[in-house]
Design a protein around this motif. Structure first.
Motif: not given
Length: 304
Positions: A129, A131, A150, A154, A157, A190, A215, A219-220
């Motif tokens: 992914s 970000t 955002v 995704r 999110l 994202a 953030s 996401a991760t």
């Protein structure tokens, strides 16, 4: 899309990079409100283990006359040259989890070719992914949590974190184009836009870096050591609050920003968290003027 071959050089450890890692990106040079991106990049590179994977060709991508590199003059000779860099690095978070970090200057030229190069690296390492973060100034109060918008594909999110979902045209940066191309191929992407109080946009606002790291974590799943930034932010905001409390006009203006922010967050049908029912934006020029005077008199780190 232009051929990315030759736009970057791979390091000798290129074949040792695991496949399936998350990619985190943040480039400096455009609308870095609160120094969020530059502070996060410096913070991660100073505190985490890292190795260089790929280095982009600055001569092909950077306008040196617009962003001149630093030369150091020592009495009668030039002693050091610090060129701008743009690179992909293999990092490990606070728990030893590996990830890739794309960091450095935002390209001035050849955006399509740069984007093709990033997509080539994403494919090469089967990146799980992507970000990315950036920050813009907005008329929001420093007394409330930093909000985010955002973008990407995704949905989980976007639904859980995006506090403002405008329909508008925006001046793009290079990572917007990367996001757009990754969306086209269905890669999980994202983008987090941090909404920084505009009267703190020209400062090094520690909470902006914390919000960026939070953030990325959302996401991760990566974990970062942020306590030093949080402590620095407490000291920073204490001084800002002292300045506001000593001036009734500043109190009134901050109160106006707080009221409009809270009304929006309570699901009031306003078109924006920034506007009143007449669609007008609050003027906080007085805040900016007063705080500019305060921040100009703050001691620099080397003076402390």
């Amino acid at each position: 899309m232009r051929d990315p071959d030759g736009l970057y050089d791979l390091s000798t450890m290129v074949d040792l990079v695991p496949e399936g890692l998350p990619l985190v990106a943040g480039l400096t040079g455009f609308a870095d409100a609160g120094s969020a991106v530059s502070r996060v990049s410096d913070f991660l590179l100073e505190r985490l283990e890292s190795s260089e994977v790929a280095v982009f060709d600055a001569d092909a991508l950077l306008d040196y006359r617009a962003r001149r590199p630093t030369m150091y003059f020592d009495q009668d000779h030039l002693s050091e040259y610090r060129p701008a860099t743009l690179s992909l690095r293999l990092m490990k978070d606070d728990l030893g989890q590996p990830f890739l970090l794309l960091t450095g200057f935002e390209p001035d030229f050849q955006w399509e070719r740069f984007t093709a190069a990033v997509l080539q690296l994403v494919a090469r390492y089967r990146v799980r992914s992507t970000t990315w973060v950036h920050a813009i100034p907005m008329p929001t109060p420093h007394t409330r949590p930093i909000g985010v918008t955002v973008s990407g594909n995704r949905a989980e999110l976007i639904e859980s974190m995006s506090v403002w979902k405008p329909q508008t045209q925006v001046p793009s940066n290079a990572l917007h184009l990367v996001e757009y191309r990754l969306q086209e191929i269905g890669h999980p992407i994202a983008g987090f836009v941090l909404l920084i109080p505009h009267y703190l946009a020209d400062t090094e606002y520690p909470m902006a870096a914390v919000a960026a790291l939070e953030s990325i974590t959302a996401a991760t799943g990566l974990i970062f050591p942020t306590e030093s930034l949080r402590e620095e932010n407490r000291e920073f905001l204490a001084k800002v609050d002292d300045q506001v409390q000593s001036n009734q006009e500043l109190q009134r203006l901050v109160g106006t920003l707080e009221e409009r922010h809270d009304t929006y967050m309570e699901d009031n049908p306003l078109p924006s968290p920034l506007a009143d029912v007449d669609g007008e934006l609050p003027s906080a020029d007085a805040i900016a003027a007063e705080l500019e005077r305060f921040l100009a008199n703050r001691p620099r780190d080397e003076d402390r």
